[in-house]
Design an enzyme around this catalytic site. Structure first.
Site, PDB file in Angstrom:
ATOM      1  N   VAL A  72     -10.662   0.199  -4.075  1.00 34.58           N
ATOM      2  CA  VAL A  72      -9.949  -0.688  -5.014  1.00 34.58           C
ATOM      3  C   VAL A  72      -9.073  -1.716  -4.304  1.00 34.58           C
ATOM      4  O   VAL A  72      -8.634  -2.691  -4.928  1.00 34.58           O
ATOM      5  CB  VAL A  72      -9.084   0.113  -6.017  1.00 34.58           C
ATOM      6  CG1 VAL A  72      -9.936   1.002  -6.892  1.00 34.58           C
ATOM      7  CG2 VAL A  72      -7.982   0.906  -5.308  1.00 34.58           C
ATOM      8  N   SER A 151       3.592   6.613 -12.810  1.00 34.67           N
ATOM      9  CA  SER A 151       4.036   7.963 -12.445  1.00 34.67           C
ATOM     10  C   SER A 151       5.466   8.168 -12.917  1.00 34.67           C
ATOM     11  O   SER A 151       6.228   7.198 -13.071  1.00 34.67           O
ATOM     12  CB  SER A 151       4.001   8.107 -10.911  1.00 34.67           C
ATOM     13  OG  SER A 151       4.704   9.253 -10.501  1.00 34.67           O
ATOM     14  N   TYR A 164       5.810   4.804  -2.691  1.00 32.19           N
ATOM     15  CA  TYR A 164       4.973   5.240  -3.821  1.00 32.19           C
ATOM     16  C   TYR A 164       5.669   4.879  -5.143  1.00 32.19           C
ATOM     17  O   TYR A 164       5.054   4.299  -6.045  1.00 32.19           O
ATOM     18  CB  TYR A 164       4.756   6.748  -3.715  1.00 32.19           C
ATOM     19  CG  TYR A 164       3.956   7.373  -4.830  1.00 32.19           C
ATOM     20  CD1 TYR A 164       2.565   7.359  -4.815  1.00 32.19           C
ATOM     21  CD2 TYR A 164       4.592   8.008  -5.904  1.00 32.19           C
ATOM     22  CE1 TYR A 164       1.826   7.946  -5.838  1.00 32.19           C
ATOM     23  CE2 TYR A 164       3.866   8.594  -6.933  1.00 32.19           C
ATOM     24  CZ  TYR A 164       2.486   8.567  -6.890  1.00 32.19           C
ATOM     25  OH  TYR A 164       1.759   9.142  -7.909  1.00 32.19           O
ATOM     26  N   ALA A 165       6.956   5.207  -5.243  1.00 33.82           N
ATOM     27  CA  ALA A 165       7.703   4.936  -6.471  1.00 33.82           C
ATOM     28  C   ALA A 165       7.797   3.430  -6.737  1.00 33.82           C
ATOM     29  O   ALA A 165       7.712   2.988  -7.891  1.00 33.82           O
ATOM     30  CB  ALA A 165       9.094   5.561  -6.373  1.00 33.82           C
ATOM     31  N   LYS A 168       4.553   2.367  -8.264  1.00 32.50           N
ATOM     32  CA  LYS A 168       4.375   2.851  -9.632  1.00 32.50           C
ATOM     33  C   LYS A 168       5.280   2.094 -10.603  1.00 32.50           C
ATOM     34  O   LYS A 168       4.929   1.886 -11.766  1.00 32.50           O
ATOM     35  CB  LYS A 168       4.616   4.361  -9.691  1.00 32.50           C
ATOM     36  CG  LYS A 168       3.589   5.168  -8.891  1.00 32.50           C
ATOM     37  CD  LYS A 168       2.171   4.891  -9.354  1.00 32.50           C
ATOM     38  CE  LYS A 168       1.128   5.729  -8.649  1.00 32.50           C
ATOM     39  NZ  LYS A 168      -0.244   5.436  -9.112  1.00 32.50           N
TER      40      LYS A 168
HETATM   41  P1  NAP Z   1      -6.362  12.634  -6.419  1.00 32.55           P
HETATM   42  O1  NAP Z   1      -6.886  13.933  -6.906  1.00 32.55           O
HETATM   43  O2  NAP Z   1      -6.079  12.463  -4.966  1.00 32.55           O
HETATM   44  O3  NAP Z   1      -7.333  11.490  -6.928  1.00 32.55           O
HETATM   45  C1  NAP Z   1      -7.222  10.163  -6.495  1.00 32.55           C
HETATM   46  C2  NAP Z   1      -8.621   9.648  -6.222  1.00 32.55           C
HETATM   47  O4  NAP Z   1      -8.531   8.261  -5.838  1.00 32.55           O
HETATM   48  C3  NAP Z   1      -9.288  10.403  -5.068  1.00 32.55           C
HETATM   49  O5  NAP Z   1     -10.620  10.695  -5.390  1.00 32.55           O
HETATM   50  C4  NAP Z   1      -9.201   9.395  -3.947  1.00 32.55           C
HETATM   51  O6  NAP Z   1     -10.211   9.544  -2.986  1.00 32.55           O
HETATM   52  C5  NAP Z   1      -9.352   8.097  -4.703  1.00 32.55           C
HETATM   53  N1  NAP Z   1      -8.939   6.941  -3.902  1.00 32.55           N
HETATM   54  C6  NAP Z   1      -7.993   6.890  -2.942  1.00 32.55           C
HETATM   55  N2  NAP Z   1      -7.926   5.649  -2.423  1.00 32.55           N
HETATM   56  C7  NAP Z   1      -8.861   4.916  -3.080  1.00 32.55           C
HETATM   57  C8  NAP Z   1      -9.285   3.562  -2.975  1.00 32.55           C
HETATM   58  N3  NAP Z   1      -8.740   2.723  -2.085  1.00 32.55           N
HETATM   59  N4  NAP Z   1     -10.263   3.133  -3.800  1.00 32.55           N
HETATM   60  C9  NAP Z   1     -10.839   3.969  -4.693  1.00 32.55           C
HETATM   61  N5  NAP Z   1     -10.497   5.254  -4.814  1.00 32.55           N
HETATM   62  C10 NAP Z   1      -9.509   5.731  -4.019  1.00 32.55           C
HETATM   63  O7  NAP Z   1      -4.994  12.272  -7.139  1.00 32.55           O
HETATM   64  P2  NAP Z   1      -4.532  12.407  -8.663  1.00 32.55           P
HETATM   65  O8  NAP Z   1      -3.357  13.279  -8.662  1.00 32.55           O
HETATM   66  O9  NAP Z   1      -5.663  12.653  -9.564  1.00 32.55           O
HETATM   67  O10 NAP Z   1      -3.988  10.927  -8.871  1.00 32.55           O
HETATM   68  C11 NAP Z   1      -4.577   9.989  -9.756  1.00 32.55           C
HETATM   69  C12 NAP Z   1      -3.527   8.946 -10.092  1.00 32.55           C
HETATM   70  O11 NAP Z   1      -2.463   9.562 -10.806  1.00 32.55           O
HETATM   71  C13 NAP Z   1      -2.900   8.294  -8.868  1.00 32.55           C
HETATM   72  O12 NAP Z   1      -2.715   6.915  -9.106  1.00 32.55           O
HETATM   73  C14 NAP Z   1      -1.582   9.011  -8.738  1.00 32.55           C
HETATM   74  O13 NAP Z   1      -0.627   8.227  -8.066  1.00 32.55           O
HETATM   75  C15 NAP Z   1      -1.230   9.245 -10.177  1.00 32.55           C
HETATM   76  N6  NAP Z   1      -0.274  10.339 -10.396  1.00 32.55           N
HETATM   77  C16 NAP Z   1      -0.559  11.604  -9.982  1.00 32.55           C
HETATM   78  C17 NAP Z   1       0.391  12.600 -10.194  1.00 32.55           C
HETATM   79  C18 NAP Z   1       0.171  14.030  -9.784  1.00 32.55           C
HETATM   80  O14 NAP Z   1       1.119  14.821  -9.837  1.00 32.55           O
HETATM   81  N7  NAP Z   1      -1.014  14.420  -9.376  1.00 32.55           N
HETATM   82  C19 NAP Z   1       1.596  12.300 -10.825  1.00 32.55           C
HETATM   83  C20 NAP Z   1       1.833  10.990 -11.218  1.00 32.55           C
HETATM   84  C21 NAP Z   1       0.887  10.013 -11.005  1.00 32.55           C
HETATM   85  P3  NAP Z   1      -9.849  10.416  -1.681  1.00 32.55           P
HETATM   86  O15 NAP Z   1      -9.520  11.778  -2.160  1.00 32.55           O
HETATM   87  O16 NAP Z   1     -11.102  10.332  -0.874  1.00 32.55           O
HETATM   88  O17 NAP Z   1      -8.663   9.733  -1.045  1.00 32.55           O
END
Ligand code: NAP
Length: 269
Positions: A72, A151, A164-165, A168
């Site tokens: 992305v 987030s 990160y914050a 977001k």
């Molecule tokens: P996740 O399981 O790590 O999923 C994120 C996905 O995005 C992974 O498959 C990752 O691939 C992929 N990715 C990373 N860099 C990328 C790029 N440049 N282009 C395309 N895809 C890419 O994390 P998640 O927790 O589901 O997070 C999803 C979203 O929710 C994120 O934006 C995160 O900041 C947000 N969020 C998460 C939480 C939480 O507690 N989990 C809380 C608040 C917000 P790789 O694994 O190969 O890097």
């Protein structure tokens, strides 16, 4: 709208959705939810294999999906994907910018390379997705819905994850400004701001390299998280996918420029 129509308004039959970060966690759960509600889902992830796997699970469950590799942070690649999806499917009705990464460390010592990396994915990547999807949607008779991953880190002080914050919080402002700019064209833009959710991003604190869970470490991480959350619970990806489906579907047809907060109550705004 009567009650049965209201329930039906969560369905997205015949719509075309693109989900970034669809190979894992919240993106994967959102892709499965949208496909289950009737959309054709293009699952995009930097890890192409995991995107293909999500799409295969969609197809296995009787839905329509395809998996593609996408970074992305590469604007041309995001634009190309949008153009290709329009050519193949006739339009884009839903685009969810869920891909994200985490970078940690105290703010005073934050290296510039780390800042550049996280800005590229978590902020510029979301902007590129909004631009590519928005350009298509403003030209469509039936508009569209964009959902961006923010987030709870945008809502509360977030020591040790400041860059990160910052990203977001930037996503929230991008969401509001774009929603205002293109609302009159029938395109809605909203954000989800999850609290702590068990995914690959958060599991790395206690999942060993071989994939097994260090249960003692897991409890050490999760117990204080639960305690700091009014609902005393940790989120699951499906808790966020439910909000993504709401924002993507006509159930939220009067909602734009908003931040939906499935966060267990950790921030109340
Ligand atoms: P996740 O399981 O790590 O999923 C994120 C996905 O995005 C992974 O498959 C990752 O691939 C992929 N990715 C990373 N860099 C990328 C790029 N440049 N282009 C395309 N895809 C890419 O994390 P998640 O927790 O589901 O997070 C999803 C979203 O929710 C994120 O934006 C995160 O900041 C947000 N969020 C998460 C939480 C939480 O507690 N989990 C809380 C608040 C917000 P790789 O694994 O190969 O890097």
């Amino acid at each position: 709208m009567d009650a049965s129509t209201l329930i039906d308004s969560f369905r997205v039959d015949g719509r075309v959705a693109v989900i970034t970060g669809a190979g894992s966690g919240i993106g994967r759960a959102s892709a499965l939810a949208l496909a289950g509600a009737g959309a054709t889902v293009v699952c995009a992830d930097i890890d192409r294999d995991s995107a293909v796997e999500t799409a295969a699970d969609i197809v296995g469950a009787g839905g329509r999906g395809e998996g593609v590799g996408l970074d992305v942070s590469v604007k041309r690649a995001v634009d190309d994907l949008a153009e290709r999806v329009v050519a193949d499917h006739g339009g884009i009705h839903i685009w969810a910018n869920i891909a994200g990464i985490m970078v940690e460390g105290p703010v005073l010592d934050a290296p510039e390379e780390d800042l550049d990396r996280i800005l590229a994915v978590n902020l510029k990547g979301v902007l590129f997705g909004c631009q590519a999807a928005g350009r298509v949607m403003v030209g469509q008779a039936d508009g569209g819905s964009i959902v961006n991953a923010s987030s709870a880190a945008a809502d509360v002080p977030s020591p040790n994850v400041v860059s990160y914050a910052m990203c977001k919080a930037g996503v929230v402002q991008l969401t509001k400004s774009l929603a205002y700019e293109i609302g009159r064209k029938g395109v809605r833009v909203n954000a989800v701001a999850p609290g702590f959710v068990l995914t690959g991003m958060t599991g790395r604190y206690f999942v060993r390299p071989d994939g097994t869970v260090d249960e003692e470490m897991q409890e050490a991480v999760l117990a204080p998280m639960r305690k700091a959350t009014p609902l005393r619970s940790i989120g699951e990806p499906e808790d966020i996918a439910a909000a993504v489906l709401y924002l993507a579907s006509d159930a939220s047809r009067f909602v734009t420029g908003q931040v939906v907060r499935p966060n267990g109550g950790v921030a109340m705004l």
